[in-house]
Design a protein around this motif. Structure first.
Motif, PDB file in Angstrom:
ATOM      1  N   TYR A  16      89.546 -29.600  15.595  1.00  0.00           N
ATOM      2  CA  TYR A  16      88.378 -28.742  15.374  1.00  0.00           C
ATOM      3  C   TYR A  16      88.216 -28.415  13.885  1.00  0.00           C
ATOM      4  CZ  TYR A  16      85.485 -24.570  15.188  1.00  0.00           C
ATOM      5  OH  TYR A  16      84.512 -23.661  14.866  1.00  0.00           O
ATOM      6  N   CYS A  18      89.300 -30.060  11.320  1.00  0.00           N
ATOM      7  CA  CYS A  18      88.919 -31.264  10.578  1.00  0.00           C
ATOM      8  C   CYS A  18      87.427 -31.535  10.715  1.00  0.00           C
ATOM      9  CB  CYS A  18      89.723 -32.467  11.076  1.00  0.00           C
ATOM     10  SG  CYS A  18      91.471 -32.450  10.580  1.00  0.00           S
ATOM     11  N   LEU A  19      86.909 -31.384  11.923  1.00  0.00           N
ATOM     12  CA  LEU A  19      85.473 -31.567  12.147  1.00  0.00           C
ATOM     13  C   LEU A  19      84.672 -30.510  11.395  1.00  0.00           C
ATOM     14  CD1 LEU A  19      85.437 -32.389  15.974  1.00  0.00           C
ATOM     15  CD2 LEU A  19      84.949 -33.971  14.086  1.00  0.00           C
ATOM     16  N   GLU A  20      85.177 -29.273  11.408  1.00  0.00           N
ATOM     17  CA  GLU A  20      84.506 -28.187  10.691  1.00  0.00           C
ATOM     18  C   GLU A  20      84.446 -28.483   9.198  1.00  0.00           C
ATOM     19  OE1 GLU A  20      84.905 -23.401  10.867  1.00  0.00           O
ATOM     20  OE2 GLU A  20      86.687 -24.492  10.181  1.00  0.00           O
ATOM     21  N   ALA A  21      85.572 -28.959   8.639  1.00  0.00           N
ATOM     22  CA  ALA A  21      85.617 -29.281   7.217  1.00  0.00           C
ATOM     23  C   ALA A  21      84.664 -30.418   6.877  1.00  0.00           C
ATOM     24  CB  ALA A  21      87.045 -29.653   6.817  1.00  0.00           C
ATOM     25  N   PHE A  22      84.548 -31.409   7.790  1.00  0.00           N
ATOM     26  CA  PHE A  22      83.636 -32.528   7.564  1.00  0.00           C
ATOM     27  C   PHE A  22      82.187 -32.053   7.539  1.00  0.00           C
ATOM     28  CE2 PHE A  22      80.976 -36.016   9.229  1.00  0.00           C
ATOM     29  CZ  PHE A  22      81.233 -36.973   8.253  1.00  0.00           C
ATOM     30  N   VAL A  23      81.830 -31.180   8.464  1.00  0.00           N
ATOM     31  CA  VAL A  23      80.457 -30.651   8.527  1.00  0.00           C
ATOM     32  C   VAL A  23      80.139 -29.859   7.263  1.00  0.00           C
ATOM     33  CG1 VAL A  23      78.924 -29.036   9.723  1.00  0.00           C
ATOM     34  CG2 VAL A  23      80.359 -30.622  11.042  1.00  0.00           C
ATOM     35  N   LYS A  24      81.133 -29.099   6.778  1.00  0.00           N
ATOM     36  CA  LYS A  24      80.916 -28.275   5.589  1.00  0.00           C
ATOM     37  C   LYS A  24      80.650 -29.109   4.335  1.00  0.00           C
ATOM     38  CE  LYS A  24      83.391 -24.062   6.898  1.00  0.00           C
ATOM     39  NZ  LYS A  24      84.535 -23.170   6.596  1.00  0.00           N
ATOM     40  N   LEU A  25      81.062 -30.379   4.368  1.00  0.00           N
ATOM     41  CA  LEU A  25      80.787 -31.252   3.222  1.00  0.00           C
ATOM     42  C   LEU A  25      79.287 -31.407   2.995  1.00  0.00           C
ATOM     43  CD1 LEU A  25      83.407 -34.118   3.753  1.00  0.00           C
ATOM     44  CD2 LEU A  25      83.463 -32.325   2.012  1.00  0.00           C
ATOM     45  N   PHE A  26      78.510 -31.261   4.052  1.00  0.00           N
ATOM     46  CA  PHE A  26      77.060 -31.482   3.963  1.00  0.00           C
ATOM     47  C   PHE A  26      76.273 -30.177   4.034  1.00  0.00           C
ATOM     48  CE2 PHE A  26      79.163 -35.085   5.995  1.00  0.00           C
ATOM     49  CZ  PHE A  26      78.770 -36.131   5.166  1.00  0.00           C
TER      50      PHE A  26
END
Length: 316
Positions: A16, A18-26
């Motif tokens: 979760y 990791c997915l949150e961090a990926f979304v925050k990139l954008f």
């Protein structure tokens, strides 16, 4: 909780996060305001320290500026005032604990409590270990890491009392990876990175989530600290770019600010690749700078000269 359930729960939460961090990139990054904050910058008489002070001045922070160079620190303070900020200059030798404690008391009585501390002061000696004098090694550690302890011990209590503040550690890429002929410098910067990471964990354990921490780790910056530096693949970093990147990291509460970001990939490769492969990667970058190479015989330094060294890094 059963150990197996804890492991499964850790796996789920890790995915979760990791997915949150990926979304925050954008996602747009929220930036905090530093207007009205009292900011202390050590080593503010030149280079990254001076330019970082200018960035805070543009945002109407109150500046407390420390440096051992009286002329340099007064120039920085005057420019900050031209930018519309309140600025106070103090001549402080950050290699002396007593001088730091004395200056800190003056700051608290004359200016007030510091809410953002930027530990930037640093020195370097480019030489092999045997050509580095004992007093040079001692001073490198006094300025590059021990000063962080003394300043933080002076100004952190006020931050903790209101659970608000920011501690900034200016370290180096040499605190994450190593270069030959910089044994003392690299060691002190590894200690600075360790100081940042441990302090961050300690504040979290104490529930002081309002006090943020950031650590800056740039590769070689064109500030004159080492003579005639060059790199084959990466351009030398200009201090203006590093100061801007540091400011952005502070405003967004970024914990590790690594410049350039590609260094993250190289650090990962260093941990994964075989030693000889890493040496090959290092040869591609071919970092060069002037160093003093010599030896000591019965306390006397002999055969010391300044030459350009093209090193090949090894994990051995």
């Amino acid at each position: 909780m059963n150990l197996l359930l804890e492991v499964l729960w850790l796996l789920v939460t890790t995915i979760y996060f990791c997915l949150e961090a990926f979304v925050k990139l954008f996602a747009p990054v929220k930036r905090k305001s530093v207007r009205g904050e009292t900011v202390l910058v050590t080593g503010a008489g030149h280079g990254i320290g001076r330019l970082t002070a200018y960035e805070f001045a543009k945002r109407q922070s109150k500046l407390v500026l420390w440096d051992i160079n009286k002329h340099g620190i007064e120039e920085t303070a005057e420019e900050c005032r031209k930018l519309g900020a309140e600025a106070y200059a103090f001549v402080v030798d950050c290699s002396k604990r007593e001088k730091i404690y004395s200056a800190a008391e003056k700051v608290k009585s004359q200016v007030g409590d510091v809410s953002i501390l930027v530990n930037n002061a640093g020195i370097v000696v480019a030489a092999d270990l045997m050509a580095t004098e004992d007093h040079e090694i001692t001073k490198i550690f006094e300025v590059n890491i021990l000063a962080h302890f003394w300043t933080t011990k002076e100004f952190l209590p006020a931050m903790m009392s209101i659970n608000h503040g920011h501690i900034v550690t200016v370290a180096s890429a040499c605190g994450l990876s190593t270069l030959p002929f910089l044994v003392s410098y690299c060691s002190s910067k590894f200690a600075a990175v360790g100081f940042h990471k441990t302090l961050t964990q300690e504040l979290a354990a104490l529930g002081k989530d309002g006090i943020k921490t950031s650590c800056l780790c740039p590769v070689i910056v064109n500030t004159g600290f080492v003579k005639n530096p060059s790199q084959r693949l990466l351009p030398l970093l200009e201090p203006e770019h590093v100061a801007n990147t540091l400011m952005e990291g502070i405003l967004t509460n970024q914990k590790m600010i690594i410049v350039p970001p590609i260094l993250n990939v190289l650090l990962m490769l260093e941990r994964l690749l075989p030693e000889r492969a890493i040496a090959g990667v290092s040869r591609l970058f071919e970092v060069k700078f002037d160093v003093a190479v010599g030896c000591k015989d019965k306390g006397k330094q002999v055969g010391t000269l300044s030459i350009v060294i093209s090193y090949t890094k090894s994990n051995s």
